[in-house]
Design a protein around this motif. Structure first.
Motif, PDB file in Angstrom:
ATOM      1  N   VAL A 159       0.829  -1.206   0.000  1.00  0.00           N
ATOM      2  CA  VAL A 159       0.000   0.000   0.000  1.00  0.00           C
ATOM      3  C   VAL A 159       0.864   1.257   0.000  1.00  0.00           C
ATOM      4  CG1 VAL A 159      -1.599   1.368   1.390  1.00  0.00           C
ATOM      5  CG2 VAL A 159      -2.040  -1.057   1.013  1.00  0.00           C
ATOM      6  N   ALA A 160       1.904   1.292   0.835  1.00  0.00           N
ATOM      7  CA  ALA A 160       2.788   2.464   0.875  1.00  0.00           C
ATOM      8  C   ALA A 160       3.486   2.667  -0.471  1.00  0.00           C
ATOM      9  CB  ALA A 160       3.814   2.306   1.994  1.00  0.00           C
ATOM     10  N   SER A 161       3.948   1.568  -1.081  1.00  0.00           N
ATOM     11  CA  SER A 161       4.607   1.664  -2.383  1.00  0.00           C
ATOM     12  C   SER A 161       3.622   2.089  -3.459  1.00  0.00           C
ATOM     13  CB  SER A 161       5.235   0.311  -2.754  1.00  0.00           C
ATOM     14  OG  SER A 161       6.189  -0.086  -1.797  1.00  0.00           O
ATOM     15  N   LEU A 162       2.388   1.609  -3.372  1.00  0.00           N
ATOM     16  CA  LEU A 162       1.344   2.003  -4.319  1.00  0.00           C
ATOM     17  C   LEU A 162       1.082   3.495  -4.258  1.00  0.00           C
ATOM     18  CD1 LEU A 162      -1.197   1.690  -6.125  1.00  0.00           C
ATOM     19  CD2 LEU A 162      -2.437   1.011  -4.072  1.00  0.00           C
ATOM     20  N   ILE A 163       0.939   4.018  -3.055  1.00  0.00           N
ATOM     21  CA  ILE A 163       0.687   5.453  -2.899  1.00  0.00           C
ATOM     22  C   ILE A 163       1.829   6.254  -3.512  1.00  0.00           C
ATOM     23  CG2 ILE A 163       0.446   7.319  -1.220  1.00  0.00           C
ATOM     24  CD1 ILE A 163      -0.912   5.308   0.644  1.00  0.00           C
ATOM     25  N   ALA A 164       3.064   5.847  -3.188  1.00  0.00           N
ATOM     26  CA  ALA A 164       4.226   6.581  -3.686  1.00  0.00           C
ATOM     27  C   ALA A 164       4.318   6.527  -5.207  1.00  0.00           C
ATOM     28  CB  ALA A 164       5.501   6.017  -3.059  1.00  0.00           C
ATOM     29  N   SER A 165       4.003   5.370  -5.793  1.00  0.00           N
ATOM     30  CA  SER A 165       4.085   5.232  -7.247  1.00  0.00           C
ATOM     31  C   SER A 165       2.951   5.948  -7.967  1.00  0.00           C
ATOM     32  CB  SER A 165       4.075   3.744  -7.630  1.00  0.00           C
ATOM     33  OG  SER A 165       5.204   3.084  -7.104  1.00  0.00           O
ATOM     34  N   SER A 166       1.878   6.251  -7.248  1.00  0.00           N
ATOM     35  CA  SER A 166       0.739   6.951  -7.856  1.00  0.00           C
ATOM     36  C   SER A 166       0.969   8.451  -7.941  1.00  0.00           C
ATOM     37  CB  SER A 166      -0.537   6.684  -7.040  1.00  0.00           C
ATOM     38  OG  SER A 166      -0.802   5.309  -6.951  1.00  0.00           O
ATOM     39  N   GLY A 167       2.036   8.927  -7.314  1.00  0.00           N
ATOM     40  CA  GLY A 167       2.238  10.365  -7.204  1.00  0.00           C
ATOM     41  C   GLY A 167       2.450  11.096  -8.511  1.00  0.00           C
ATOM     42  N   ASN A 168       2.839  10.354  -9.563  1.00  0.00           N
ATOM     43  CA  ASN A 168       3.109  11.008 -10.846  1.00  0.00           C
ATOM     44  C   ASN A 168       1.994  10.817 -11.860  1.00  0.00           C
ATOM     45  OD1 ASN A 168       5.712  11.929 -10.029  1.00  0.00           O
ATOM     46  ND2 ASN A 168       6.497   9.864 -10.324  1.00  0.00           N
ATOM     47  N   ASN A 169       0.842  10.303 -11.415  1.00  0.00           N
ATOM     48  CA  ASN A 169      -0.275  10.096 -12.340  1.00  0.00           C
ATOM     49  C   ASN A 169      -0.804  11.398 -12.925  1.00  0.00           C
ATOM     50  OD1 ASN A 169      -0.244   7.331 -12.128  1.00  0.00           O
ATOM     51  ND2 ASN A 169      -1.898   7.203 -10.635  1.00  0.00           N
ATOM     52  N   GLY A 170      -0.648  12.490 -12.183  1.00  0.00           N
ATOM     53  CA  GLY A 170      -1.170  13.762 -12.672  1.00  0.00           C
ATOM     54  C   GLY A 170      -0.130  14.676 -13.286  1.00  0.00           C
ATOM     55  N   LEU A 171       1.046  14.122 -13.616  1.00  0.00           N
ATOM     56  CA  LEU A 171       2.137  14.945 -14.131  1.00  0.00           C
ATOM     57  C   LEU A 171       1.794  15.604 -15.463  1.00  0.00           C
ATOM     58  CD1 LEU A 171       5.086  15.857 -13.800  1.00  0.00           C
ATOM     59  CD2 LEU A 171       5.780  13.752 -14.969  1.00  0.00           C
ATOM     60  N   SER A 172       1.018  14.922 -16.300  1.00  0.00           N
ATOM     61  CA  SER A 172       0.707  15.438 -17.633  1.00  0.00           C
ATOM     62  C   SER A 172       0.045  16.810 -17.574  1.00  0.00           C
ATOM     63  CB  SER A 172      -0.189  14.454 -18.380  1.00  0.00           C
ATOM     64  OG  SER A 172      -0.565  14.958 -19.645  1.00  0.00           O
TER      65      SER A 172
END
Length: 758
Positions: A159-172
């Motif tokens: 879960v912690a890794s998932l949250i961290a990896s989701s952080g760039n979903n809105g970069l576009s």
């Protein structure tokens, strides 16, 4: 003979054996082992065995023999997992946006984040007081809520890794805001930024959510590149005493990769591109060496094709070629052969005036070969001024770039028809199985005890995203009309399922962002800013669907409750988007002049956003450049060409049935036929060597070693190399402000071409 997709999807399990085992004939030893295994009642009759160990050939084998189905029922959504996830979301998202404005880009790998989370999670468990050792029920309950002294479990880690990896979903979306501030001297209001970021960041979740019975639950939907993470998660947490030997090997591999990376990355860059051909012609005339560099050079960006050029730098190779299935790599190798022939033929035949411009470059050029400045043809509102365009002239592309655009179009067309023709029936069967909760995959069956996310959750999220985006486009600050916004979402929603299916089956997909820009150019001619927003929404639907489906599969493998996956993915995405926006605003406001400079400096560079803006301008001229009378009309025609390639493939199978035994995928072949038309290419042959070693030799000859260590060691090599690159970036590469280059010598030539090709 069944198509590979039938493995684990078809209700007839006997067909599961028809997969990669048929790419090449099995040797006698494998055949005998299989026959013996079939007589053993403890063995699966559809499994191939070598020396008593199963060979991983398909998704069913991954589910049964590679990924553990163990579920300890430990908590996933905890205070510790949220805090660690938030901290490392800040780290990964801020570093990513920071390097968007640097001369070189650094991406924090998922394995690197995974390792950092583990170290801090273990420290949290070991260095905090155990609740049972303190007095007072209130204090004990508080310590338990804070996870003090509690073991750091696999589900918290995921879960912690998932949250961290989701952080760039809105970069576009944030990149579009930066382009708007820099090149159009305007910025959206705070309300528009919030609503548009929310919409762009989450709009694609609904596709993966509603289609998860199709793109997540079947055993064949492996998402192969996530396997190193899954295997590492389980090896770090399951039966640590039994896994101690493997974890030691992991540690040694990580340490070796970290020490080794210093040499190719800093001390001996020649290791990043070793070319025997270039060394043999080092004293040849410059004209000869120029041709040699074009064909065999590749250690420097845009140097050449990199044929027979081998890299020993793991930061470029990475573990994906230890993970990608053989069927994917075979198609990629075919595509690379086409790439080499096409780029060489186009350039030396002077197609599209190729020799007037560099062999490889993504820049726009004027007819006299000087760099084309997009701002020279825009008015104050960022719209193309055709009077200025008539004076300046249309921009030109290098032949390599045109080929890259063409193959992207072909791949998109082939993607759609290939999935429909070859996977359509099996996808229908998989959907029915999931709807009836009869999907045979053991991991899916193990997840049935958890509450599923209702479809209306995803629909409600999409409704909020849709109206948020509709509001900002009606206001008009994006310059994208509301009807254009709706078209962008429909386009993304149409393409996304095809991308997810291909990615789940083969571990890699087809770049689909070009079709977003192409359609935007058709419906909004002369409006590059509208093109940027259109492509951002459209492509994000596709990208987010793939990202969410990938993590949902990780959640299935690691037994994370679906509702926890849904909640934490949204939280990480929004947190990362907010941080990205804040950092972007600070950098653009303080470094505006240098970011607008085409050259930049050793600390800041606007090359990424400059390239995005140039593409938007080019596609805003779609009618002039890609229309029937345009010089690059072949690019959009590629969609039609690609669509008929799988039809020809299917027709050939009807004529010669044996063709079906080979896992040919024309979409992947087309994608790889143009995937490396720019940048560093010296790693390609090393990746081929890694793939041959892993998938053709180790997987088939020594399946016990492959199953235990292939993905684990790959994750270690990724983590070690990424760790050192991260440190070197700040210590000596200039990320902290001052660069400290290693002294020039033969292994680090001052010419800038480490492979000595020129």
């Amino acid at each position: 003979m069944a198509d590979p997709i039938e493995n684990g999807v078809s209700p007839k399990p006997k067909k599961a054996i028809v997969t990669e085992a048929h790419v090449a004939p099995l040797n006698d030893e494998t055949s005998v082992a299989h026959k013996v295994g079939s007589e053993d009642p403890q063995r699966d009759e559809d499994t191939v065995y070598v020396k008593g160990h199963p060979v991983i050939r398909n998704g069913a084998d991954v589910s049964k023999y590679l990924v553990s189905c163990r579920d300890d029922g430990d908590p996933a959504f905890t205070f510790r997992s949220i805090v660690l996830g938030s901290i490392f979301t800040a780290l990964s998202s801020v570093i990513t946006i920071l390097y968007t404005f640097k001369p070189f880009q650094v991406q924090v790998s998922a394995v690197f984040i995974q390792l950092l989370v583990f170290v801090f999670g273990e420290a949290w468990a070991l260095l905090t007081p155990n609740p049972n050792r303190v007095k007072g029920k209130w204090l004990q309950n508080t310590f338990r809520f804070l996870n003090f002294g509690q073991p750091f479990g696999i589900k918290e880690h995921v879960v912690a890794s998932l949250i961290a990896s989701s952080g760039n979903n809105g970069l576009s979306g944030v990149e579009v805001y930066a382009i708007e501030r820099l090149f159009y001297d305007r910025s959206v209001s705070a309300s528009t930024a919030v609503l548009a970021t929310f919409s762009i960041s989450l709009c694609g979740f609904v596709v993966a959510g509603l289609l998860r019975p199709l793109i997540v639950y079947p055993a064949e939907m492996v998402y192969w590149l996530s396997l190193p993470q899954v295997v590492l998660f389980q090896n770090l947490h399951f039966d640590r005493i039994a896994n101690r030997g493997r974890l030691k090997k992991f540690g040694w591999a990580l340490a070796f990769a970290a020490v080794w990376e210093i040499f190719p990355a800093y001390i001996i860059p020649w290791f990043s591109g070793i070319s025997i051909v270039c060394l043999a012609t080092i004293n040849a005339p410059k004209s000869t060496r120029t041709v040699i560099s074009t064909i065999f050079g590749g250690a420097s960006s845009n140097e050449g094709l990199g044929i027979f050029n081998f890299s020993l730098d793991w930061q470029y190779i990475q573990s994906q070629y230890l993970s990608l299935p053989l069927k994917q790599q075979l198609n990629s190798w075919i595509g690379l052969v086409i790439l080499y022939a096409a780029l060489t033929g186009l350039y030396y035949s002077n197609t599209w005036n190729a020799k007037t411009f560099p062999f490889m470059s993504t820049s726009l050029f004027s007819a006299n070969s000087t760099v084309f400045q997009p701002t020279a043809i825009l008015n104050d509102q960022g719209v193309i001024d055709y009077a200025k365009l008539n004076d300046v002239g249309l921009p030109y592309l290098t032949s390599a770039t045109v080929w890259g655009y063409l193959t992207q179009s072909i791949a998109i067309g082939a993607l759609i028809s290939h999935v429909i023709i070859f996977f359509g029936k099996d996808m229908v069967a998989a959907w029915k199985q999931a709807r009836n909760r009869t999907q045979p995959d053991v991991h899916y069956q193990a997840m049935l005890k958890y509450k599923e996310v209702p479809h209306w959750w995803y629909i409600a999220l999409f409704v909020l995203c849709f109206f948020a985006g509709l509001a900002v486009n009606i206001i008009g600050e994006t310059t994208l009309p509301a009807w254009g916004y709706i078209i962008s979402l429909l386009l993304g929603a149409f393409i996304a399922p095809f991308s997810c299916i291909l990615y789940g089956l083969y571990g890699s997909g087809v770049a689909t962002n070009q079709i977003s820009k192409m359609v935007a150019g058709v419906v909004h001619p002369g409006r590059p800013l509208a093109n940027l927003y259109f492509a951002s929404w459209s492509h994000q639907v596709i990208l987010l669907a793939v990202n969410l489906a990938n993590w949902l599969k990780v959640g299935v493998y690691c037994k994370i409750p679906p509702r926890t996956m849904f909640t934490t993915q949204i939280y990480g995405t929004l947190l990362g988007a907010g941080l990205n926006y804040a950092v972007m605003t600070s950098i653009v406001n303080s470094q505006r002049e240098i970011l607008l400079d085409p050259s930049g400096n050793n600390i800041w560079s606007g090359s990424v956003v400059q390239s995005m803006n140039s593409q938007a301008v080019t596609w805003a001229l779609a009618k002039d450049m890609y229309g029937l009378s345009g010089r690059y009309v072949i690019v959009p025609l590629g969609l039609l060409i690609g669509f008929f390639l799988p039809v020809l493939h299917w027709t050939l199978i009807k004529i010669v049935p044996r063709v079906k035994d080979y896992p040919i995928n024309t979409a992947l072949i087309s994608a790889y036929a143009g995937i490396n038309y720019y940048g560093n290419t010296s790693w390609i042959w090393s990746s081929i060597a890694v793939g041959i070693f892993s998938q053709l030799w180790l997987r088939r000859r020594l399946p016990n070693i492959y199953n235990k260590y292939n993905y684990l060691i790959g994750a270690a090599l990724d983590g070690g190399s990424q760790l050192v690159i991260f440190v070197l970036s700040f210590a000596v590469f200039g990320a902290s402000g001052t660069a400290y280059p290693f002294p020039s010598w033969w292994g680090n030539p001052s010419s800038g071409n480490p492979d000595h090709c020129l």
